[in-house]
Design a protein around this motif. Structure first.
Motif, PDB file in Angstrom:
ATOM      1  N   UNK A 269      -1.201  13.154 -49.035  1.00 45.59           N
ATOM      2  CA  UNK A 269      -2.003  13.611 -47.903  1.00 45.59           C
ATOM      3  C   UNK A 269      -3.407  13.971 -48.381  1.00 45.59           C
ATOM      4  N   UNK A 270      -4.418  13.826 -47.525  1.00 43.57           N
ATOM      5  CA  UNK A 270      -5.772  14.244 -47.901  1.00 43.57           C
ATOM      6  C   UNK A 270      -5.813  15.748 -48.183  1.00 43.57           C
ATOM      7  N   UNK A 271      -6.735  16.146 -49.021  1.00 44.84           N
ATOM      8  CA  UNK A 271      -6.850  17.570 -49.377  1.00 44.84           C
ATOM      9  C   UNK A 271      -7.150  18.435 -48.163  1.00 44.84           C
ATOM     10  N   UNK A 272      -7.839  17.869 -47.161  1.00 46.49           N
ATOM     11  CA  UNK A 272      -8.182  18.677 -45.985  1.00 46.49           C
ATOM     12  C   UNK A 272      -6.969  18.956 -45.101  1.00 46.49           C
ATOM     13  N   UNK A 273      -5.797  18.435 -45.494  1.00 43.23           N
ATOM     14  CA  UNK A 273      -4.561  18.757 -44.766  1.00 43.23           C
ATOM     15  C   UNK A 273      -3.845  19.954 -45.383  1.00 43.23           C
ATOM     16  N   UNK A 285       4.725  28.929 -40.713  1.00 42.03           N
ATOM     17  CA  UNK A 285       4.589  27.486 -40.895  1.00 42.03           C
ATOM     18  C   UNK A 285       3.830  27.188 -42.180  1.00 42.03           C
ATOM     19  N   UNK A 286       4.286  26.190 -42.923  1.00 37.96           N
ATOM     20  CA  UNK A 286       3.550  25.762 -44.103  1.00 37.96           C
ATOM     21  C   UNK A 286       2.225  25.147 -43.669  1.00 37.96           C
ATOM     22  N   UNK A 287       1.131  25.471 -44.339  1.00 36.03           N
ATOM     23  CA  UNK A 287      -0.177  24.981 -43.876  1.00 36.03           C
ATOM     24  C   UNK A 287      -0.281  23.468 -43.831  1.00 36.03           C
ATOM     25  N   UNK A 288       0.304  22.764 -44.834  1.00 31.90           N
ATOM     26  CA  UNK A 288       0.193  21.311 -44.840  1.00 31.90           C
ATOM     27  C   UNK A 288       1.007  20.670 -43.728  1.00 31.90           C
ATOM     28  N   UNK A 289       2.015  21.384 -43.219  1.00 32.56           N
ATOM     29  CA  UNK A 289       2.830  20.825 -42.134  1.00 32.56           C
ATOM     30  C   UNK A 289       2.021  20.759 -40.840  1.00 32.56           C
ATOM     31  N   UNK A 290       1.463  21.887 -40.422  1.00 29.66           N
ATOM     32  CA  UNK A 290       0.736  21.886 -39.152  1.00 29.66           C
ATOM     33  C   UNK A 290      -0.615  21.203 -39.260  1.00 29.66           C
ATOM     34  N   UNK A 291      -1.259  21.275 -40.437  1.00 28.87           N
ATOM     35  CA  UNK A 291      -2.562  20.623 -40.574  1.00 28.87           C
ATOM     36  C   UNK A 291      -2.434  19.101 -40.635  1.00 28.87           C
ATOM     37  N   UNK A 292      -1.394  18.596 -41.299  1.00 27.85           N
ATOM     38  CA  UNK A 292      -1.186  17.148 -41.342  1.00 27.85           C
ATOM     39  C   UNK A 292      -0.916  16.598 -39.952  1.00 27.85           C
ATOM     40  N   UNK A 293      -0.147  17.315 -39.153  1.00 21.45           N
ATOM     41  CA  UNK A 293       0.149  16.863 -37.799  1.00 21.45           C
ATOM     42  C   UNK A 293      -1.128  16.822 -36.939  1.00 21.45           C
ATOM     43  N   UNK A 294      -1.963  17.864 -37.062  1.00 25.97           N
ATOM     44  CA  UNK A 294      -3.224  17.842 -36.323  1.00 25.97           C
ATOM     45  C   UNK A 294      -4.109  16.691 -36.796  1.00 25.97           C
ATOM     46  N   UNK A 295      -4.148  16.487 -38.099  1.00 25.93           N
ATOM     47  CA  UNK A 295      -4.972  15.432 -38.695  1.00 25.93           C
ATOM     48  C   UNK A 295      -4.543  14.051 -38.190  1.00 25.93           C
ATOM     49  N   UNK A 296      -3.242  13.767 -38.241  1.00 26.19           N
ATOM     50  CA  UNK A 296      -2.754  12.445 -37.839  1.00 26.19           C
ATOM     51  C   UNK A 296      -2.791  12.234 -36.328  1.00 26.19           C
ATOM     52  N   UNK A 297      -2.452  13.249 -35.567  1.00 29.91           N
ATOM     53  CA  UNK A 297      -2.342  13.093 -34.113  1.00 29.91           C
ATOM     54  C   UNK A 297      -3.682  13.182 -33.387  1.00 29.91           C
ATOM     55  N   UNK A 303     -12.621   6.845 -34.216  1.00 30.54           N
ATOM     56  CA  UNK A 303     -13.847   6.386 -34.885  1.00 30.54           C
ATOM     57  C   UNK A 303     -14.843   7.534 -35.053  1.00 30.54           C
ATOM     58  N   UNK A 304     -15.746   7.382 -36.012  1.00 28.38           N
ATOM     59  CA  UNK A 304     -16.792   8.382 -36.238  1.00 28.38           C
ATOM     60  C   UNK A 304     -17.620   8.546 -34.966  1.00 28.38           C
ATOM     61  N   UNK A 305     -17.927   9.778 -34.634  1.00 29.71           N
ATOM     62  CA  UNK A 305     -18.674  10.087 -33.421  1.00 29.71           C
ATOM     63  C   UNK A 305     -17.792  10.475 -32.253  1.00 29.71           C
ATOM     64  N   UNK A 306     -16.477  10.309 -32.406  1.00 28.90           N
ATOM     65  CA  UNK A 306     -15.549  10.661 -31.326  1.00 28.90           C
ATOM     66  C   UNK A 306     -15.417  12.178 -31.200  1.00 28.90           C
ATOM     67  N   UNK A 307     -15.225  12.681 -29.975  1.00 33.10           N
ATOM     68  CA  UNK A 307     -14.979  14.120 -29.806  1.00 33.10           C
ATOM     69  C   UNK A 307     -13.636  14.512 -30.414  1.00 33.10           C
ATOM     70  N   UNK A 308     -13.612  15.681 -31.050  1.00 38.49           N
ATOM     71  CA  UNK A 308     -12.403  16.194 -31.697  1.00 38.49           C
ATOM     72  C   UNK A 308     -11.929  17.420 -30.932  1.00 38.49           C
ATOM     73  N   UNK A 309     -10.650  17.430 -30.592  1.00 43.24           N
ATOM     74  CA  UNK A 309     -10.076  18.569 -29.890  1.00 43.24           C
ATOM     75  C   UNK A 309      -8.652  18.786 -30.397  1.00 43.24           C
ATOM     76  N   UNK A 310      -8.393  19.959 -30.937  1.00 38.27           N
ATOM     77  CA  UNK A 310      -7.068  20.297 -31.447  1.00 38.27           C
ATOM     78  C   UNK A 310      -6.353  21.197 -30.442  1.00 38.27           C
TER      79      UNK A 310
END
Length: 382
Positions: A269-273, A285-297, A303-310
């Protein structure tokens, strides 16, 4: 155990000599709850205490209080009394049918103090906490010393039960312990976690007599720097990359299956997960569990420039009602790392593409770069 004398004043036997105890036996004492007459029990193998007579119907007996709990309540009671507070011991509150260990008023604010020595189901703690809030009472939980484990100057080990008593006060996490036999109160502050049981925090210990009630809530600057904490982050990242654990929790198994079905491996997984956000100390919750899910979903395929909403991630509140926004904290940290860009008050766009790694060596190098960025952010107080 404590008792009422004939003048209606509370008395205790803890600090009396054997001669004074023998003299006290000549006087009548009564239970402050049921008002039945009490007897004094004392001996070479018995801690001096007041005791109900056989066949008593007092509700206090049903609680099965330990000597530690009983002694601690009395010491906290006398500590507050000496500071001039109007404090009641086991005051019954009929509107919520609860009897807090201590009940007091501070500047028209109602406070219930619970000295929690035993481990009980978290749902029971939550139920009692909500009852106090519904009655307009601030609940202050102080834990028995046995709940503070593996403590040193930098970190300690907290169970899921213990961390549920974390308070969020003055932009800082606090946790309270009292060692009744030593008359020492311990306050953890600036608590933070990279995941797991280990928590990094300031540990302040003081004799109860050298501390005021107001000082329990003061914030103490972090005295050990961020170096120890970031080294723990680095250790956990490396372990997650290089050590395969076959026996894992159901949460971990579901997480691995989630990645497998998408063609990825958890060690790449990327470090930012796996970023250390402030409220991680409050989450099981383990941090990599919830962060990886947000990252992938919600990030990876855009694409770059897209709005990000978690989406908002549900997490239990602290006893004083603080509910952190984990997703928002994650967004803020990604902004500081230049992965996303903030374009408005709650508006973000993707500014960088972040891939999964192909090799563990590349992942470890990404970890080193990201950790260096985190260190720089800490140095400039972000």
């Amino acid at each position: 155990m404590y008792a009422l004398d004939t003048n209606g004043d509370l008395q205790s036997l803890y600090q009396l000599t054997q001669a004074e105890i023998n003299l006290a036996r000549k006087n009548p004492y009564f239970c402050p709850v049921c008002h039945e007459m009490l007897q004094i029990r004392s001996g070479t193998r018995t801690v001096p205490h007041f005791s109900h007579l056989p066949k008593s119907n007092c509700t206090v007996l049903k609680g099965g209080e330990t000597v530690e709990h009983d002694r601690g309540k009395w010491q906290l009671f006398t500590w507050l009394k000496h500071q001039g507070y109007e404090v009641q011991l086991e005051q019954y509150l009929p509107e919520i049918r609860q009897r807090p260990d201590l009940y007091l008023m501070v500047n028209d604010k109602k406070i219930a103090i619970e000295y929690q020595c035993a481990s009980v189901p978290k749902r029971e703690i939550k139920k009692r906490t909500l009852s106090y809030w519904d009655a307009g009472i601030f609940p202050l939980w102080i834990l028995g010393a046995k709940h503070l484990q593996s403590s040193n100057s930098n970190h300690c080990s907290l169970s899921d039960f213990t961390r549920s008593f974390l308070y969020y006060l003055n932009d800082d996490y606090h946790l309270y312990f009292f060692h009744a036999s030593k008359n020492i109160i311990c306050v953890l502050s600036n608590a933070k976690s990279a995941g797991g049981r280990r928590v990094f925090a300031n540990t302040f210990s003081s004799s109860l007599t050298n501390l005021s009630f107001a000082q329990l809530f003061s914030s103490v600057p972090y005295s050990h720097g961020e170096g120890h904490f970031l080294r723990e982050v680095e250790r956990l990242w490396y372990k997650n990359r290089t050590v395969y654990q076959s026996q894992v929790s159901s949460e971990e198994r579901q997480y691995r299956q989630y990645l497998y079905l998408r063609g990825y491996h958890f060690s790449l997984i990327p470090s930012i997960c796996y970023l250390p956000v402030p409220a991680q100390v409050q989450s099981v919750m383990r941090p990599y569990v919830w962060q990886t899910r947000l990252f992938l979903d919600h990030f990876f395929h855009l694409p770059i420039g897209s709005p990000i909403e978690f989406p908002f991630l549900k997490i239990s509140s602290t006893p004083n009602g603080y509910v952190p926004h984990l997703s928002q904290q994650y967004l803020d940290l990604l902004t500081q790392l230049n992965i996303i860009e903030k374009t408005g008050k709650n508006n973000y766009i993707k500014s960088k593409q972040v891939p999964f790694h192909k090799r563990v060596e590349d992942a470890l190098e990404d970890d080193r770069r990201t950790l260096e960025q985190l260190k720089n952010l800490q140095r400039i107080k972000i």
